[in-house]
Motif scaffolding. Structure first.
Motif, PDB file in Angstrom:
ATOM      1  N   TYR A   4       0.824  -1.200   0.000  1.00 34.88           N
ATOM      2  CA  TYR A   4       0.000   0.000   0.000  1.00 34.88           C
ATOM      3  C   TYR A   4       0.866   1.260   0.000  1.00 34.88           C
ATOM      4  N   GLN A   5       0.631   2.145  -0.961  1.00 37.25           N
ATOM      5  CA  GLN A   5       1.427   3.357  -1.114  1.00 37.25           C
ATOM      6  C   GLN A   5       0.635   4.565  -0.618  1.00 37.25           C
ATOM      7  N   VAL A   6       1.173   5.213   0.383  1.00 34.54           N
ATOM      8  CA  VAL A   6       0.567   6.441   0.883  1.00 34.54           C
ATOM      9  C   VAL A   6       0.964   7.575  -0.060  1.00 34.54           C
ATOM     10  N   THR A   7      -0.014   8.143  -0.752  1.00 34.44           N
ATOM     11  CA  THR A   7       0.268   9.193  -1.737  1.00 34.44           C
ATOM     12  C   THR A   7       0.195  10.589  -1.139  1.00 34.44           C
ATOM     13  N   SER A   8      -0.569  10.744  -0.078  1.00 33.34           N
ATOM     14  CA  SER A   8      -0.604  12.029   0.630  1.00 33.34           C
ATOM     15  C   SER A   8      -1.261  11.827   1.987  1.00 33.34           C
ATOM     16  N   GLY A   9      -1.068  12.817   2.848  1.00 32.51           N
ATOM     17  CA  GLY A   9      -1.624  12.717   4.191  1.00 32.51           C
ATOM     18  C   GLY A   9      -0.562  12.361   5.213  1.00 32.51           C
ATOM     19  N   ALA A  10      -0.995  12.183   6.461  1.00 36.36           N
ATOM     20  CA  ALA A  10      -0.058  11.944   7.551  1.00 36.36           C
ATOM     21  C   ALA A  10      -0.634  10.965   8.562  1.00 36.36           C
ATOM     22  N   ILE A  11       0.264  10.208   9.187  1.00 39.83           N
ATOM     23  CA  ILE A  11      -0.066   9.360  10.332  1.00 39.83           C
ATOM     24  C   ILE A  11       0.979   9.643  11.396  1.00 39.83           C
ATOM     25  N   THR A  12       0.538  10.022  12.588  1.00 41.36           N
ATOM     26  CA  THR A  12       1.473  10.263  13.683  1.00 41.36           C
ATOM     27  C   THR A  12       1.039   9.494  14.918  1.00 41.36           C
ATOM     28  N   LEU A  13       2.018   9.109  15.729  1.00 46.36           N
ATOM     29  CA  LEU A  13       1.776   8.490  17.029  1.00 46.36           C
ATOM     30  C   LEU A  13       2.517   9.313  18.062  1.00 46.36           C
ATOM     31  N   ASP A  14       1.752   9.947  18.922  1.00 44.32           N
ATOM     32  CA  ASP A  14       2.328  10.850  19.927  1.00 44.32           C
ATOM     33  C   ASP A  14       3.227  11.905  19.277  1.00 44.32           C
ATOM     34  N   GLY A  15       2.776  12.384  18.116  1.00 43.15           N
ATOM     35  CA  GLY A  15       3.490  13.438  17.413  1.00 43.15           C
ATOM     36  C   GLY A  15       4.618  12.968  16.522  1.00 43.15           C
ATOM     37  N   GLU A  16       4.977  11.689  16.586  1.00 48.96           N
ATOM     38  CA  GLU A  16       6.055  11.149  15.762  1.00 48.96           C
ATOM     39  C   GLU A  16       5.511  10.665  14.416  1.00 48.96           C
ATOM     40  N   ASP A  17       6.263  10.900  13.347  1.00 44.53           N
ATOM     41  CA  ASP A  17       5.838  10.550  11.993  1.00 44.53           C
ATOM     42  C   ASP A  17       5.908   9.040  11.780  1.00 44.53           C
ATOM     43  N   VAL A  18       4.763   8.392  11.776  1.00 42.36           N
ATOM     44  CA  VAL A  18       4.708   6.936  11.600  1.00 42.36           C
ATOM     45  C   VAL A  18       5.151   6.542  10.201  1.00 42.36           C
ATOM     46  N   LEU A  19       4.821   7.342   9.211  1.00 45.35           N
ATOM     47  CA  LEU A  19       5.147   7.005   7.824  1.00 45.35           C
ATOM     48  C   LEU A  19       6.648   6.987   7.564  1.00 45.35           C
ATOM     49  N   ALA A  20       7.410   7.632   8.412  1.00 43.15           N
ATOM     50  CA  ALA A  20       8.862   7.636   8.265  1.00 43.15           C
ATOM     51  C   ALA A  20       9.510   6.436   8.946  1.00 43.15           C
ATOM     52  N   MET A  21       8.709   5.646   9.664  1.00 38.11           N
ATOM     53  CA  MET A  21       9.232   4.499  10.408  1.00 38.11           C
ATOM     54  C   MET A  21       9.173   3.222   9.588  1.00 38.11           C
ATOM     55  N   SER A  22      10.126   2.326   9.817  1.00 33.55           N
ATOM     56  CA  SER A  22      10.048   0.979   9.259  1.00 33.55           C
ATOM     57  C   SER A  22       8.937   0.216   9.978  1.00 33.55           C
ATOM     58  N   VAL A  23       8.578  -0.942   9.446  1.00 36.67           N
ATOM     59  CA  VAL A  23       7.508  -1.739  10.049  1.00 36.67           C
ATOM     60  C   VAL A  23       7.856  -2.106  11.491  1.00 36.67           C
ATOM     61  N   ASP A  24       9.090  -2.568  11.724  1.00 42.16           N
ATOM     62  CA  ASP A  24       9.458  -2.973  13.077  1.00 42.16           C
ATOM     63  C   ASP A  24       9.550  -1.777  14.013  1.00 42.16           C
ATOM     64  N   ALA A  25       9.933  -0.617  13.482  1.00 43.40           N
ATOM     65  CA  ALA A  25       9.979   0.585  14.316  1.00 43.40           C
ATOM     66  C   ALA A  25       8.573   0.996  14.747  1.00 43.40           C
ATOM     67  N   ARG A  26       7.600   0.788  13.889  1.00 41.70           N
ATOM     68  CA  ARG A  26       6.210   1.102  14.251  1.00 41.70           C
ATOM     69  C   ARG A  26       5.754   0.220  15.416  1.00 41.70           C
ATOM     70  N   ALA A  27       6.143  -1.049  15.369  1.00 37.73           N
ATOM     71  CA  ALA A  27       5.787  -1.961  16.464  1.00 37.73           C
ATOM     72  C   ALA A  27       6.457  -1.526  17.762  1.00 37.73           C
ATOM     73  N   ARG A  28       7.737  -1.167  17.680  1.00 37.37           N
ATOM     74  CA  ARG A  28       8.452  -0.736  18.885  1.00 37.37           C
ATOM     75  C   ARG A  28       7.897   0.577  19.426  1.00 37.37           C
ATOM     76  N   ALA A  29       7.365   1.414  18.525  1.00 40.31           N
ATOM     77  CA  ALA A  29       6.788   2.692  18.952  1.00 40.31           C
ATOM     78  C   ALA A  29       5.467   2.508  19.688  1.00 40.31           C
ATOM     79  N   GLY A  30       4.831   1.331  19.500  1.00 36.81           N
ATOM     80  CA  GLY A  30       3.603   1.067  20.240  1.00 36.81           C
ATOM     81  C   GLY A  30       2.382   0.768  19.408  1.00 36.81           C
ATOM     82  N   LEU A  31       2.564   0.430  18.127  1.00 31.06           N
ATOM     83  CA  LEU A  31       1.446   0.051  17.267  1.00 31.06           C
ATOM     84  C   LEU A  31       1.399  -1.472  17.126  1.00 31.06           C
ATOM     85  N   PHE A  32       0.209  -2.011  17.075  1.00 31.34           N
ATOM     86  CA  PHE A  32       0.020  -3.463  16.945  1.00 31.34           C
ATOM     87  C   PHE A  32      -1.102  -3.730  15.967  1.00 31.34           C
TER      88      PHE A  32
END
Length: 255
Positions: free
Chosen positions: A60-88
């Motif tokens: 899935y390609q995000v063409t525009s928009g934003a996703i943040t977790l506690d203000g941090e840019d989720v889209l800039a994170m790798s998959v494993d970094a998203r898990a470590r940041a607290g997403l499941f």
């Protein structure tokens, strides 16, 4: 307190001939800890695409928009970094992994998220206690991951992961699909035990209202055509149960 924010999210996926097809068309959603949000909608409306886009699925390609977790840019994170940041993400169709036991998989996942390997004896005690709470036989831990699992076993294992990994925000993609009433009650009790812990938020994606009888949402969002078209409280789910999605569908779909 944790907050998952989705702003004007547009997502495309490659179709036939690699031509990109837009699926999400401007999604806005905020999920705070201590909140349970239910997303409901007909097949093909983009609900699962939203879940996989948050988790970072490469399809899935995000063409525009934003996703943040506690203000941090989720889209800039790798998959494993998203898990470590607290997403499941609890997947609708968990994959089989022959040769990897449930116990080894879970200990590896816990190590990755917590940043250090738990002592084996302590982990086994924690694993056995969590399995007992989900009515899972202890021998389950030595089976290969999802190999030969029934639908109910796969979904209980997803909730087992949820409780052990202890994320900030849990995204549950049709966790209730294929469950009989007994398994549904056990899985729902596991979700409720997770969300009763301070600092936890839930984004629950489902077709049906039956799980919402056990996991009571604070907010219900109707998803049609790749966007949220209606929002409300638990009473909105009851309306959908009674009347379906007809009033939310475009006229050309109904004709």
């Amino acid at each position: 307190m944790s907050t998952l924010e989705i702003r004007d999210l547009h997502v495309s996926v490659a179709g036939q001939g690699d031509e990109a097809r837009e699926i999400l068309r401007g999604v806005d959603l905020t999920v705070d800890s201590a909140q349970t949000h239910a997303i409901m909608g007909p097949n093909g409306s983009g609900k699962s695409t939203l879940a996989y886009s948050i988790a970072g699925h490469p399809k899935y390609q995000v063409t525009s928009g934003a996703i943040t977790l506690d203000g941090e840019d989720v889209l800039a994170m790798s998959v494993d970094a998203r898990a470590r940041a607290g997403l499941f993400l609890a997947m609708q169709y968990p994959v089989e992994v022959p040769g990897v036991t449930v116990s080894n998989f879970l200990r590896t996942a816990v190590t990755a998220v917590r940043g250090e390997a738990p002592k084996l004896r302590e982990f086994v005690k924690e694993l056995n206690g969590t399995m007992k709470g989900l009515s899972i036989d202890p021998v389950f831990a030595q089976r290969n991951l999802n190999e030969g699992f029934s639908g109910g076993e796969k979904k209980r294992h997803e909730i087992l992961q949820l409780q052990l990994l202890n994320p900030k925000i849990a995204i549950l993609d049709e966790t209730d699909s294929g469950l009989d009433i007994d398994a549904l009650k056990v899985v729902s009790a596991g979700i409720n035990a997770y969300r009763e812990v301070p600092g936890h938020g839930v984004l629950l994606i489902t077709h049906y209202t039956r799980i919402l009888r056990y996991v009571r949402p604070d907010f219900v969002h109707v998803f049609v055509g790749g966007r949220i078209v209606e929002e409300g409280g638990p009473e909105l789910a009851e309306e959908l149960e009674a009347n379906g999605y007809e009033r939310f569908l475009p006229a050309e779909v109904m004709s």
